[in-house]
Design a protein around this motif. Sequence first.
Motif, PDB file in Angstrom:
ATOM      1  N   GLY A 363       3.370   8.283  -7.465  1.00 43.87           N
ATOM      2  CA  GLY A 363       3.617   6.925  -6.980  1.00 43.87           C
ATOM      3  C   GLY A 363       4.321   6.873  -5.643  1.00 43.87           C
ATOM      4  N   ASP A 366       1.845   7.592  -0.524  1.00 46.55           N
ATOM      5  CA  ASP A 366       0.853   6.609  -0.088  1.00 46.55           C
ATOM      6  C   ASP A 366      -0.487   7.255   0.266  1.00 46.55           C
ATOM      7  N   LEU A 369      -2.282   7.838  -3.027  1.00 48.50           N
ATOM      8  CA  LEU A 369      -2.708   6.603  -3.684  1.00 48.50           C
ATOM      9  C   LEU A 369      -3.890   5.964  -2.962  1.00 48.50           C
ATOM     10  N   THR A 370      -3.878   6.005  -1.629  1.00 49.20           N
ATOM     11  CA  THR A 370      -4.990   5.437  -0.865  1.00 49.20           C
ATOM     12  C   THR A 370      -6.294   6.126  -1.211  1.00 49.20           C
ATOM     13  N   PHE A 373      -7.278   5.480  -5.125  1.00 50.24           N
ATOM     14  CA  PHE A 373      -7.859   4.172  -5.438  1.00 50.24           C
ATOM     15  C   PHE A 373      -9.216   3.955  -4.765  1.00 50.24           C
ATOM     16  N   VAL A 393      -2.429   4.460 -14.872  1.00 50.54           N
ATOM     17  CA  VAL A 393      -1.605   3.942 -13.778  1.00 50.54           C
ATOM     18  C   VAL A 393      -0.921   2.643 -14.193  1.00 50.54           C
ATOM     19  N   LYS A 400       1.931  -0.412  -9.402  1.00 55.36           N
ATOM     20  CA  LYS A 400       0.588  -0.225  -8.835  1.00 55.36           C
ATOM     21  C   LYS A 400      -0.496  -0.780  -9.761  1.00 55.36           C
ATOM     22  N   GLN A 403      -3.489  -2.910  -8.261  1.00 57.57           N
ATOM     23  CA  GLN A 403      -4.521  -2.110  -7.593  1.00 57.57           C
ATOM     24  C   GLN A 403      -5.402  -1.413  -8.626  1.00 57.57           C
TER      25      GLN A 403
END
Length: 646
Positions: A363, A366, A369-370, A373, A393, A400, A403
């Motif tokens: 988490g 970034d 996560l980008t 997802f 998640v 998050k 998302q």
Amino acid sequence: MRLWEFCQHSEQISWWAVTGPGGMGKSRLVYQFTNEQEAAGWDVRWLKHNEYDGLAHWIPPTDRCIVVADDVQAHIQAVGSWITSVSARLRSEKLRILLLERSGKDLVSAKWAELLQSDSPYDDTISSKCYCPDFLSLGPLSDDDLKAIMMDFAEASGKPLAGPDHADRLLQALKNIDGGLQRPMYALAITDAWCNDEDPTHWSKERILDTLINRELKFYYDRLRSLSSVSKLMQAERENLLARSCMVPVLPLDQITDAEYPKLSQKAVKLDMDLPELLRQTGAVRKVVVHIEIGTPENRAERKETVEAIFLDCPDLVKEYLVLRQAFVKGHLNLLLPEDWDNDPLALLFLGRLLLDYPERLGESDPFLTKFFAGDPASEFPARIYSHLLFGVTAQLPEKSMQALDRLEKLCDRFHADEEIAVEYAQGLVNQSTEQALEKCVRSVDKLKRLYEAFPASEALMVLYAQGLFNLAAEQALEDCAHTVDKLRLLHERFPESESLAVRYSKGLFNLSADQALEDQRRSMDKLRPLREQFSESEELAVVYGRSLVNLSLAQTEEADILESLNQSQKLLTQYPQNADVQLSYAQTQFNLTLKQEGEALCRTVAQLREFLLAHPDANPEFQTALDTYLDEHPTHTERYAPLRT
């Protein structure tokens, strides 16, 4: 001993589960046990990731056989359907199926166990073939056992602890580092650091893990350096190779190419050897047995084959942390998310383990996560695993969840005929609805309804829709709540044999009764009573019924009616004498009786209630909290209930 008893009991076919958080030793325990059973003549099969998709067509060997399935939730319906189908076959020798999972202590509480039979809601094969409804759940050791492990380890290391005070200090350090789990792996690491003249009492979990990883890497580094000088690039390649081996069950030596590790390959040439031989010389290679499929899909067979593979011999938690360190600290994110990762079941399953064991690290990144997802699986099988990760998640990284749910919705639209993906999305919506304000909760429940309507035969989606309705009812005013509970009634009438649905309907009736007038409460109880009678063995429904009796007895005005409610509560207590919730409901119903009494009758009931609370200490703390609340509102009754202050 319990695993041995599982194998020896009389049923020809049965399954069981070994559960517990990562690092508790599930895989190691089962691996050691199955090795012993293999030596005793059992055929042992650990299911591989690529076998689950065709599991429905696989027939286990006819010999005495133990089949082990790891990470069950990623393949839940395939495993459930297979257990049901294989149980219908006659066998001359025993078949034992062991499921390894991280959550759930028994057949009732494990959500994955409920989904295991979702393909056939009216078939009791899954429950009837379960060896024992209480799983072999690995939990924290006692303080005394942990201190004994620490003291024994220190003794074996030649540096015994000075006394119990030292053991207590190290135990406190373990509790600070690993919270309520207090895993033996961390206990040994802390003790080892102490024996090496370090003070780990203020270390973080990350420092413990870094110490364990560095020790493993140093062993292979020293072996490589004994052959020749080592450059930083060679060292980086070596660490990446070891980390890569941690992400798959087996990384065969013949699948490692010179182009992937040019610096190590160049060093091998200078030492007059090839890359595989260099890796053997460093001690990073081990021989392992794998099962190779041969033949056609219609006529498949297997043969055992011994291969050389890269192997890092350390706990899974340490392996996972090594990969995270390489990806996030050393800047090799492509190791964790390689090209086409979203179509690679092994990469997806490894991400699932990281999400359970190190959610906070994922988490915080970034870039990870980008890319995560943006996953876009091309086919249903990886899409199912990816959807399971996205649901994870919502549970592990709630910040998050929006998302994750947005991605789940798109995935569900794309694979609109896949029930498993729809179930993952529905579970995420249910999790979200638990925390939502009324307006947003209504929208989530509308989405749950559409998912259920798309798969009207799915009990799993029906139950999740019902759970969403229950969550919604908890936020609504009385009239709207009554309408929502009526929707639960209609669902129950459509699936009258579903205990899961009956429980949710009963909980809705309970919530409704809390705000109803007496006559309406009686009507709610009239609806609840047949559910209790139909599912008379359901402990969860018994708890709901007991709480509803508390609400009813509080509203009742006649002492005779309250005594009848108390009598019903007594019957629940007789059936479930050890259930603290049932005990509490009985105590609260008896307290409601005292509200209508005076004089000798009051004194007699209060004395009986005091005796009950002394005999049932598990129910007493919550009763005392409720009593505090009552006396804050009715301070003049403090003396009246002074004897209940146990």
